[in-house]
Write a protein that holds these residues in place. Sequence first.
Motif, PDB file in Angstrom:
ATOM      1  N   ASP A 170       0.930  -1.284  -0.147  1.00 54.15           N
ATOM      2  CA  ASP A 170       0.211   0.136   0.010  1.00 54.15           C
ATOM      3  C   ASP A 170       0.840   1.119  -0.070  1.00 54.15           C
ATOM      4  N   LYS A 171       1.946   1.142   0.628  1.00 56.44           N
ATOM      5  CA  LYS A 171       2.895   2.288   0.682  1.00 56.44           C
ATOM      6  C   LYS A 171       3.659   2.615  -0.445  1.00 56.44           C
ATOM      7  N   THR A 172       4.028   1.400  -1.031  1.00 56.52           N
ATOM      8  CA  THR A 172       4.461   1.681  -2.352  1.00 56.52           C
ATOM      9  C   THR A 172       3.764   2.103  -3.488  1.00 56.52           C
ATOM     10  N   PHE A 198      15.808  -2.568 -11.696  1.00 53.52           N
ATOM     11  CA  PHE A 198      16.459  -1.892 -10.119  1.00 53.52           C
ATOM     12  C   PHE A 198      16.810  -3.283  -9.261  1.00 53.52           C
ATOM     13  N   GLN A 199      17.912  -3.192  -8.801  1.00 54.77           N
ATOM     14  CA  GLN A 199      18.393  -4.251  -7.720  1.00 54.77           C
ATOM     15  C   GLN A 199      18.032  -3.837  -6.314  1.00 54.77           C
ATOM     16  N   LEU A 200      16.796  -4.142  -5.962  1.00 54.17           N
ATOM     17  CA  LEU A 200      16.366  -3.746  -4.667  1.00 54.17           C
ATOM     18  C   LEU A 200      16.747  -4.940  -3.535  1.00 54.17           C
ATOM     19  N   PRO A 201      16.823  -4.429  -2.228  1.00 53.73           N
ATOM     20  CA  PRO A 201      17.428  -5.265  -1.226  1.00 53.73           C
ATOM     21  C   PRO A 201      16.612  -6.493  -1.108  1.00 53.73           C
ATOM     22  N   LEU A 202      17.001  -7.694  -0.555  1.00 59.26           N
ATOM     23  CA  LEU A 202      16.229  -8.796  -0.126  1.00 59.26           C
ATOM     24  C   LEU A 202      16.268  -9.059   1.436  1.00 59.26           C
ATOM     25  N   PRO A 203      15.466  -8.283   2.054  1.00 60.14           N
ATOM     26  CA  PRO A 203      15.586  -8.213   3.654  1.00 60.14           C
ATOM     27  C   PRO A 203      15.648  -9.565   4.244  1.00 60.14           C
ATOM     28  N   LEU A 204      16.863  -9.837   5.134  1.00 61.48           N
ATOM     29  CA  LEU A 204      16.815 -10.956   6.042  1.00 61.48           C
ATOM     30  C   LEU A 204      17.149 -12.214   5.175  1.00 61.48           C
ATOM     31  N   LYS A 205      17.493 -12.266   3.697  1.00 64.94           N
ATOM     32  CA  LYS A 205      17.681 -13.209   2.896  1.00 64.94           C
ATOM     33  C   LYS A 205      19.028 -14.215   3.500  1.00 64.94           C
ATOM     34  N   GLY A 206      18.944 -15.313   3.740  1.00 65.06           N
ATOM     35  CA  GLY A 206      19.850 -16.040   4.154  1.00 65.06           C
ATOM     36  C   GLY A 206      19.981 -15.945   5.823  1.00 65.06           C
ATOM     37  N   LYS A 207      19.333 -15.141   6.383  1.00 64.10           N
ATOM     38  CA  LYS A 207      19.287 -15.168   7.780  1.00 64.10           C
ATOM     39  C   LYS A 207      18.797 -16.468   8.656  1.00 64.10           C
ATOM     40  N   ASP A 211      11.567 -15.013  10.131  1.00 61.88           N
ATOM     41  CA  ASP A 211      11.189 -13.564  10.402  1.00 61.88           C
ATOM     42  C   ASP A 211      11.192 -12.832   9.111  1.00 61.88           C
ATOM     43  N   PHE A 212      10.399 -11.732   8.929  1.00 67.95           N
ATOM     44  CA  PHE A 212      10.405 -10.951   7.843  1.00 67.95           C
ATOM     45  C   PHE A 212      10.636  -9.374   8.195  1.00 67.95           C
ATOM     46  N   SER A 213      11.165  -8.657   7.329  1.00 66.78           N
ATOM     47  CA  SER A 213      11.486  -7.211   7.401  1.00 66.78           C
ATOM     48  C   SER A 213      11.295  -6.479   6.075  1.00 66.78           C
ATOM     49  N   PHE A 214      10.194  -5.400   5.992  1.00 67.70           N
ATOM     50  CA  PHE A 214      10.059  -5.066   4.623  1.00 67.70           C
ATOM     51  C   PHE A 214      10.310  -3.253   4.720  1.00 67.70           C
ATOM     52  N   ALA A 215      10.571  -2.934   5.908  1.00 66.73           N
ATOM     53  CA  ALA A 215      10.884  -1.447   6.167  1.00 66.73           C
ATOM     54  C   ALA A 215      12.073  -0.977   5.273  1.00 66.73           C
ATOM     55  N   GLY A 216      13.120  -1.724   5.003  1.00 60.39           N
ATOM     56  CA  GLY A 216      14.448  -1.422   4.478  1.00 60.39           C
ATOM     57  C   GLY A 216      14.168  -1.291   2.891  1.00 60.39           C
ATOM     58  N   LEU A 217      13.261  -2.237   2.462  1.00 58.05           N
ATOM     59  CA  LEU A 217      13.000  -2.498   1.056  1.00 58.05           C
ATOM     60  C   LEU A 217      12.129  -1.149   0.599  1.00 58.05           C
ATOM     61  N   LYS A 218      11.028  -0.926   1.404  1.00 58.63           N
ATOM     62  CA  LYS A 218      10.279   0.377   1.138  1.00 58.63           C
ATOM     63  C   LYS A 218      11.172   1.417   1.097  1.00 58.63           C
ATOM     64  N   THR A 219      12.046   1.713   1.879  1.00 54.99           N
ATOM     65  CA  THR A 219      12.784   2.746   1.855  1.00 54.99           C
ATOM     66  C   THR A 219      13.932   2.884   0.656  1.00 54.99           C
ATOM     67  N   ALA A 220      14.291   1.559   0.298  1.00 56.00           N
ATOM     68  CA  ALA A 220      15.237   1.442  -0.928  1.00 56.00           C
ATOM     69  C   ALA A 220      14.151   1.791  -2.214  1.00 56.00           C
ATOM     70  N   THR A 224      15.141   5.060  -4.742  1.00 55.17           N
ATOM     71  CA  THR A 224      15.428   4.837  -6.109  1.00 55.17           C
ATOM     72  C   THR A 224      14.612   5.658  -7.016  1.00 55.17           C
ATOM     73  N   ALA A 225      13.306   5.776  -6.317  1.00 55.23           N
ATOM     74  CA  ALA A 225      12.144   6.505  -7.122  1.00 55.23           C
ATOM     75  C   ALA A 225      12.388   7.965  -7.039  1.00 55.23           C
ATOM     76  N   GLU A 226      13.158   8.393  -5.988  1.00 55.44           N
ATOM     77  CA  GLU A 226      13.460   9.979  -6.054  1.00 55.44           C
ATOM     78  C   GLU A 226      14.917  10.237  -7.017  1.00 55.44           C
ATOM     79  N   LYS A 227      15.638   9.042  -7.070  1.00 60.82           N
ATOM     80  CA  LYS A 227      16.844   9.305  -7.946  1.00 60.82           C
ATOM     81  C   LYS A 227      16.416   9.535  -9.363  1.00 60.82           C
TER      82      LYS A 227
END
Length: 356
Positions: A170-172, A198-207, A211-220, A224-227
């Motif tokens: 939704d925020k995207t 676009f090579q966006l991050p894969l949060p917690l992959k391999g950890k 658990d999940f985390s999506f805040a960093g992906l949203k920020t990335a 990227t959009a601003e750039k």
Amino acid sequence: MRALGIETSCDETAVAIVRRDANGHAVIEAETVLSQIDDHAPFGGVVPEIAARAHVDHLDHLITATLNEAKLSPQDLDCIAATAGPGLIGGVLVGLVTGRAMASAIGVPFIPVNHLEGHALSPRLSEHVPFPYLLFLVSGGHTQILCVEGVGQYERWGTTLDDALGEAFDKTAKLLELGFPGGPAVERMAESGDADRFQLPLPLKGKQGCDFSFAGLKTALRLTAEKHAPLSDQTVADLCASFQRSVGETIKDRMASALTRFSDRYTSPPVLVAAGGVAANKAIRAVLDDLISARQGRLVIPPAHHCTDNAAMIAWAALEREAAHLPRFEPSARPRWPLDAQATPKLGSGKKGARA
């Protein structure tokens, strides 16, 4: 036994009548859902006050319409069930108070239901899904992996440490000005996009863990959009496709860990259930299908109208709990209510309960 279910935890006002037959199967006799998408679209998300007022305006009429559709009177009901949480507290209160009043008026039991348990048991509404199974609960407010060992027996193996996946979608969509609801809008744009641009991050992959985390992906995605501003339609499509690819890769990694853990515990082929509104996303379904096929297991996803919030799953959860002779919950509204209430909170807790 026949139950009337009420669901008002977010932005859908829903009522359903479900009967459990002699073989223990669900028979949906009538169900109605009134969406509030048009009410919230101008704000780009759900406004709790608007949602609660809409529930007040429409719930009584929906109950009457559902009874009429089933050709039943209130006296034909054996119990009333309503979502008692988790959810937007104003909306939860509307359904809870209405359900309790109706049950008292006709002299039948009132059964408070955990909204998450409704999702957890929703696949058993439409087909035979024996216990145990692995549940991927993914919606606007929750992203969890749970081992479902039976009615009332839930063990959380993974949860989001920040944003739920539906919230990230939704925020995207809001960032890219795609409108509300965001999930379907992002999915539509991704169909014409280049997921490798676009090579966006894969949060917690391999950890370790699930658990999940999506805040960093949203920020990335925002950076990227601003750039690349101002954004062309093709760039927006490429951002959506890249975002969705990162989500899929993250789910693949986290769910693979959970399936390994499930297979280590049980000898039978794994059964994976996906429930919640985001489970309707085709790309996510494809990832889950590939994962479970590689393990000779079975993927179960309820019909689309039972993936999103609905009252049939609330009525059915009540009937399942009654059949299992489980104690009834206290009829109090709860903004937070984890299925595995005995587990240690991931992020601490406060007056409203565990944060995750």
